[in-house]
Write a protein that holds these residues in place. Structure first.
Motif, PDB file in Angstrom:
ATOM      1  N   GLY A 186     -40.020   9.159 -12.799  1.00 42.24           N
ATOM      2  CA  GLY A 186     -40.685  10.178 -12.688  1.00 42.24           C
ATOM      3  C   GLY A 186     -41.102  10.986 -13.591  1.00 42.24           C
ATOM      4  O   GLY A 186     -41.589  12.065 -13.408  1.00 42.24           O
ATOM      5  N   ARG A 187     -41.115  10.444 -15.021  1.00 42.26           N
ATOM      6  CA  ARG A 187     -41.320  11.002 -16.161  1.00 42.26           C
ATOM      7  C   ARG A 187     -43.098  10.583 -16.488  1.00 42.26           C
ATOM      8  O   ARG A 187     -43.125   9.565 -16.393  1.00 42.26           O
ATOM      9  CB  ARG A 187     -40.235  10.875 -17.245  1.00 42.26           C
ATOM     10  N   PRO A 188     -43.586  11.331 -17.523  1.00 41.95           N
ATOM     11  CA  PRO A 188     -44.658  10.967 -18.017  1.00 41.95           C
ATOM     12  C   PRO A 188     -44.378  10.039 -18.972  1.00 41.95           C
ATOM     13  O   PRO A 188     -43.571  10.044 -19.640  1.00 41.95           O
ATOM     14  CB  PRO A 188     -45.438  12.262 -18.403  1.00 41.95           C
ATOM     15  N   PRO A 189     -45.608   9.115 -19.411  1.00 46.01           N
ATOM     16  CA  PRO A 189     -45.202   8.214 -20.541  1.00 46.01           C
ATOM     17  C   PRO A 189     -45.268   8.798 -22.034  1.00 46.01           C
ATOM     18  O   PRO A 189     -45.585   9.888 -21.867  1.00 46.01           O
ATOM     19  CB  PRO A 189     -46.696   7.374 -20.293  1.00 46.01           C
ATOM     20  N   LEU A 190     -44.778   7.966 -22.847  1.00 47.07           N
ATOM     21  CA  LEU A 190     -44.393   8.421 -24.192  1.00 47.07           C
ATOM     22  C   LEU A 190     -45.874   8.798 -24.865  1.00 47.07           C
ATOM     23  O   LEU A 190     -46.573   7.922 -24.589  1.00 47.07           O
ATOM     24  CB  LEU A 190     -43.646   7.401 -25.051  1.00 47.07           C
ATOM     25  N   GLU A 191     -46.023   9.948 -25.581  1.00 52.58           N
ATOM     26  CA  GLU A 191     -47.060  10.277 -26.284  1.00 52.58           C
ATOM     27  C   GLU A 191     -47.338   9.291 -27.406  1.00 52.58           C
ATOM     28  O   GLU A 191     -48.582   8.917 -27.752  1.00 52.58           O
ATOM     29  CB  GLU A 191     -47.073  11.469 -26.833  1.00 52.58           C
ATOM     30  N   HIS A 192     -46.357   8.775 -27.914  1.00 52.82           N
ATOM     31  CA  HIS A 192     -46.384   7.856 -29.145  1.00 52.82           C
ATOM     32  C   HIS A 192     -45.546   6.853 -28.867  1.00 52.82           C
ATOM     33  O   HIS A 192     -44.325   6.625 -29.146  1.00 52.82           O
ATOM     34  CB  HIS A 192     -45.819   8.568 -30.519  1.00 52.82           C
ATOM     35  N   PRO A 193     -46.187   5.663 -28.539  1.00 54.42           N
ATOM     36  CA  PRO A 193     -45.306   4.345 -28.434  1.00 54.42           C
ATOM     37  C   PRO A 193     -44.724   4.029 -29.719  1.00 54.42           C
ATOM     38  O   PRO A 193     -45.087   4.193 -30.680  1.00 54.42           O
ATOM     39  CB  PRO A 193     -46.490   3.245 -27.814  1.00 54.42           C
ATOM     40  N   VAL A 194     -43.627   3.003 -29.619  1.00 58.42           N
ATOM     41  CA  VAL A 194     -42.799   2.411 -30.616  1.00 58.42           C
ATOM     42  C   VAL A 194     -44.004   1.581 -31.257  1.00 58.42           C
ATOM     43  O   VAL A 194     -44.512   0.626 -30.691  1.00 58.42           O
ATOM     44  CB  VAL A 194     -41.683   1.693 -30.383  1.00 58.42           C
ATOM     45  N   SER A 195     -43.941   1.479 -32.670  1.00 54.18           N
ATOM     46  CA  SER A 195     -44.598   0.801 -33.589  1.00 54.18           C
ATOM     47  C   SER A 195     -43.807  -0.368 -34.273  1.00 54.18           C
ATOM     48  O   SER A 195     -42.678  -0.215 -34.390  1.00 54.18           O
ATOM     49  CB  SER A 195     -45.598   1.553 -34.625  1.00 54.18           C
ATOM     50  N   TRP A 196     -44.464  -1.320 -34.759  1.00 51.68           N
ATOM     51  CA  TRP A 196     -43.733  -2.537 -35.629  1.00 51.68           C
ATOM     52  C   TRP A 196     -43.252  -1.565 -36.787  1.00 51.68           C
ATOM     53  O   TRP A 196     -42.110  -2.366 -37.292  1.00 51.68           O
ATOM     54  CB  TRP A 196     -44.866  -3.522 -35.927  1.00 51.68           C
ATOM     55  N   THR A 197     -44.062  -0.875 -37.354  1.00 48.53           N
ATOM     56  CA  THR A 197     -43.345  -0.296 -38.669  1.00 48.53           C
ATOM     57  C   THR A 197     -42.289   0.399 -38.245  1.00 48.53           C
ATOM     58  O   THR A 197     -41.247   0.495 -39.043  1.00 48.53           O
ATOM     59  CB  THR A 197     -44.421   0.636 -39.176  1.00 48.53           C
ATOM     60  N   GLY A 198     -42.147   1.430 -37.123  1.00 50.62           N
ATOM     61  CA  GLY A 198     -41.109   2.179 -36.654  1.00 50.62           C
ATOM     62  C   GLY A 198     -39.982   1.225 -36.760  1.00 50.62           C
ATOM     63  O   GLY A 198     -38.809   1.759 -36.856  1.00 50.62           O
TER      64      GLY A 198
END
Length: 258
Positions: A186-198
């Protein structure tokens, strides 16, 4: 609402203090129960081996924090060094409690004090754990051919889960899994998805942390008579990485017991 009341209790000061006390007690117990062996071993070692091992262990913990901090920045929160120390280091005491999740929950609650959304804190900690498992199992697999046969017979099964965690770590797969988990809870999605660089930065810091941890083990073992050579150093790195991974995957014991 019953769930809200439960969360309020879990986030209360007495519960937080209780977590810290229990985690510290478990950490102290882990040392006290081996105290005679520790004293006997340290008594015959060179002071330089002990000092070097202590320095390597401090570097190891700092590097694990850098891996977490790099991923946290990738997912939207740039935390100054002071708050990073407070959130990360205290939460890591949860590794001395059985279950493998207490450090994640502690990081979420302490991160909220610094305006980090709990879903982001939990996601970052989960991803750093997956990175640790992938890199740890990778190092263990690379050194397994040089390890004693008993190690392979007892813990060789851990290598077979490596491909699964590698797939999970791929950002397209990882972001989809995180979105599903957040939706289910029941949580909203992440504002910043995980990137390849991260992920790449987190992997780099984590690999460096395994080297520092292996150096700590190697210096202590060398002080007890282990031949000092590149092969024994490689075994120390791979052996510690496997020990940590086994401690995490076997959920009914503390990860710190690996």
């Amino acid at each position: 609402h019953p769930m809200k009341r439960l969360l309020d209790v879990l986030r209360s000061t007495p519960v937080r203090v209780g977590f810290l006390v229990i985690a510290l007690a478990a950490a102290v117990y882990a040392v006290v129960r081996e105290w005679d062996s520790i004293v006997a071993a340290a008594w015959g070692m060179s002071p330089w081996s002990l000092v070097g091992a202590l320095a390597a262990s401090i570097v190891y913990v700092l590097l694990t924090m850098m891996a977490w901090r790099a991923l946290l920045a990738d997912m939207g929160t740039r935390l100054a060094p002071g708050p990073s120390f407070a959130v990360f280091f205290v939460s890591q005491l949860g590794k001395y409690l059985p279950g493998g999740v207490w450090n994640i929950l502690a990081a979420a609650e302490m991160g909220a004090d610094h305006e980090i959304p709990r879903r982001r804190s939990v996601s970052v900690m989960v991803v750093t754990v997956v990175v640790s498992i992938v890199t740890g199992l990778g190092l263990a697999a690379a050194t397994m051919p040089f390890a004693p046969q008993q190690l392979s017979e007892s813990y060789g099964w851990t290598i077979y889960v490596l491909p699964l965690f590698v797939i999970v770590l791929l950002p397209p797969v990882l972001n989809r899994l995180l979105d599903v988990a957040l939706r289910v809870t029941g949580r909203p999605p992440l504002e910043h998805p995980v990137s390849w660089t991260g992920v790449a930065r987190c992997v780099m810091w984590t690999l460096l942390s395994w080297v520092a941890a292996g150096l700590q083990v190697w210096l202590l073992a060398e002080g007890l008579g282990l031949p000092a050579s590149p092969s024994t150093f490689a075994l120390s790195v791979g052996g510690y990485a496997m020990a940590w991974t086994v401690g995490f995957l076997v959920i009914f014991v503390p990860a710190g017991a690996g």
